[in-house]
Scaffold this active site. Structure first.
Site, short mmCIF file in Angstrom:
data_model
loop_
_atom_site.label_atom_id
_atom_site.label_comp_id
_atom_site.label_asym_id
_atom_site.label_seq_id
_atom_site.Cartn_x
_atom_site.Cartn_y
_atom_site.Cartn_z
N LYS A 71 0.84 -1.20 0.00
CA LYS A 71 0.00 0.00 0.00
C LYS A 71 0.88 1.25 0.00
O LYS A 71 1.93 1.27 0.65
CB LYS A 71 -0.92 -0.03 1.24
CG LYS A 71 -1.96 1.07 1.28
CD LYS A 71 -2.92 0.86 2.46
CE LYS A 71 -3.96 1.97 2.56
NZ LYS A 71 -4.90 1.78 3.67
N SER A 146 -9.81 1.96 2.57
CA SER A 146 -8.91 2.65 1.68
C SER A 146 -7.91 1.72 0.96
O SER A 146 -7.35 2.13 -0.06
CB SER A 146 -8.13 3.72 2.45
OG SER A 146 -7.32 3.12 3.44
N SER A 170 -10.17 -0.25 6.76
CA SER A 170 -9.51 -0.15 5.46
C SER A 170 -8.86 -1.41 4.92
O SER A 170 -8.52 -1.46 3.75
CB SER A 170 -8.47 0.96 5.49
OG SER A 170 -9.08 2.15 5.14
N1 GLN Z 1 -13.23 4.48 5.76
C1 GLN Z 1 -12.73 4.90 7.03
C2 GLN Z 1 -12.34 6.34 6.96
O1 GLN Z 1 -12.61 6.95 6.00
C3 GLN Z 1 -11.61 4.03 7.47
C4 GLN Z 1 -10.42 4.21 6.65
C5 GLN Z 1 -9.25 3.43 7.17
O2 GLN Z 1 -9.39 2.41 7.84
N2 GLN Z 1 -8.08 3.93 6.85
O3 GLN Z 1 -11.76 6.89 7.84
#
Ligand code: GLN
Length: 487
Positions: A71, A146, A170
């Site tokens: 990532k 994400s 995410s």
């Molecule tokens: N979708 C969540 C957010 O927007 C979690 C994202 C994540 O785990 N990095 O914060």
């Protein structure tokens, strides 16, 4: 059998026996990325020549040149690390993240960096400055986020496995949307040194893989205490692969009723019910419980996470990292402020700005007590719900996400709808507990559904064991998107 369809464990067997060379494996995946990633757009940084050269020189370690995707918020020395943000364009970290160091020591082959929502703010991989990644099961849909690039790359077999990070879901939500396995380890299990921070009290790095066995193998490599991350915990790491075997007979599983109430898609619910039936068939004892503070989790998260994000992102101001936009040719008393505002104004996308503004507000004097401090108190309540449940049960089973993959663009203009996609994943981050998502079925439109298993702190081994037992009797994890089959 197509080489690129093998699991990481299967591929490693061939590599270790010398049946195939790291260069041959690398070449096969490069070919696949070159043909399929045009449609998926999982990779944001990919240099085939360099990868092949590396593959020829891999000599050390247990992994023998096994490829992995990383990532884009993890630091690999000398390689771009942009977090899907313009503000980090040109930034190449001078050091490796601890997880990268550990993988390198074992002879992993880095295939490049994969896409993500900007700074991991999102649930669809659409806020990236590179544009969206597409779900290999249906390219009109989001891969989740994400870590959407990581999940899509594994689902389309562009790599055998990948690393992601999880602050509020995410790893697990994209795993669920793309039909892969994803594990968010316990807070403190895996070092975050070299992970570009989003919300430091929530972030964890973890695996996205084809099956549970591969996740166990990756956890064996990346887990453990690291003096460079003061939040990593100095406690023994079990052999996760060895812990997979054995029956789940007599295991006490709780089903929290709050995770099955309104808002959950009927087809998702049905797949979860069927998965629970399978666990019962294998001898688990299942009981319904209540986690009464669940309804406050999203609101709590959207105070805690942006607060920490606003503070973590303050370092991106044009001075030390990536983008620098200057206002005037001549130095004057406003030059510094000019540089800050231009760099941050142009460098951050709309969602990053929204989070910075939200977080700055909730931390500012006068509002701190009403919002941030209050949220911390509710966070404790949510953690207590889990603690109570785990005094009587071994694990908790829920859906990973209330829906299957939604369409690209469907939620981009409605932040609240986007935030609600994480309703089932956020509580585990707030409580710091481990959580595993595994494929457990498909909707009528042939979109994967994910089952979430939540465990006691540092009990990843049990979650992996339950997941593995489930995968011994089911085939969901073996299904591949049409495009991966036909290439
Ligand atoms: N979708 C969540 C957010 O927007 C979690 C994202 C994540 O785990 N990095 O914060």
């Amino acid at each position: 059998m197509e080489l690129t369809n093998l699991s990481a464990v299967e591929l490693l067997n061939l590599l270790s026996n010398g049946d195939i060379s790291p260069r041959e494996v690398a070449a096969a995946y490069i070919k696949r990325i070159e043909s399929l990633d045009k449609k998926i757009k999982a990779f944001v940084h990919f240099e085939p020549e360099k990868i092949l050269k590396k593959a020829e020189n891999i000599r050390s370690g247990k992994l023998n040149g096994l490829p992995i995707a990383i990532k884009d918020n993890l630091c690999v020395k000398g390689e771009p690390a942009t977090c899907g943000s313009r503000i980090l364009s040109g930034f190449r970290p001078p050091y490796n993240a601890t997880v990268i160091e550990k993988l390198e020591r074992e002879g992993a082959l880095f295939m490049g960096k994969v896409n993500m929502d900007e700074f991991a703010f999102g649930s669809s991989c659409e806020t990236s400055c590179y544009g969206p990644t597409y779900n290999p099961w249906d390219t009109s849909r989001a891969p989740g986020g994400s870590s959407g690039g990581s999940a899509a790359a594994v689902a389309a077999r562009l790599v055998p496995w990948a690393l992601g990070s999880d602050t509020g879901g995410s790893i697990r939500q994209p795993a669920s949307f793309c039909g892969t396995v994803g594990l968010k380890p316990t807070y403190g299990r895996v070092s975050r040194y070299g992970l570009i921070a989003f919300a430091s009290s929530l972030d964890q790095i973890g695996p996205l893989t084809q099956d549970v066995k591969d996740a166990a193998m990756l956890m064996n490599i990346i887990s453990g205490h690291d003096p460079k991350d003061s939040t990593s915990v100095d406690t023994d790491v079990p052999d996760y692969l060895a812990a997979l075997n054995g029956s789940i007979k007599g295991l006490k599983i709780a089903i929290p009723k709050e995770y099955f109430s309104s808002g959950i898609d009927a087809e998702v619910k049905e797949a979860i019910i069927q998965a629970i039936e399978e666990l019962k068939r294998q001898g688990a004892a299942v009981e319904e419980i209540s986690l009464p503070h669940t309804e406050y989790a999203v609101a709590t998260y959207y105070i805690v996470a942006p607060s920490e994000a606003s503070s973590n992102l303050a370092r991106f101001d044009g001075v030390q990292y990536g983008l620098r936009l200057c206002g005037t040719e001549k130095a004057n008393e406003n030059a510094l402020i000019d540089m800050y505002t231009k760099t941050r104004g142009k460098g951050f996308g709309p969602e990053a700005k929204r989070r910075i503004i939200l977080g700055t507000y909730t931390l500012s004097s006068g509002y701190y007590d009403a919002y941030y401090l209050k949220a911390l108190k509710v966070r404790t309540k949510i953690a207590e719900d889990f603690k109570n449940a785990f005094s009587r049960f071994d694990c908790i089973v829920t859906p990973t996400s209330p829906t299957s993959a939604f369409k690209i663009g469907e939620r981009t203009n409605d932040p609240l709808a986007m935030y609600l996609s994480d309703i089932f994943t956020i509580p585990a981050n707030l409580a710091g507990i481990p959580a595993l998502s595994i494929p457990c079925g498909f909707t009528k439109e042939n979109l994967p559904v994910g089952l979430q298993l939540l465990g006691k702190p540092f009990d990843e081994a049990l979650l992996l064991k339950v997941g593995h037992a489930y995968q011994q009797q089911t085939n969901w994890h073996k299904q591949m998107p049409e495009m991966a089959n036909s290439s």
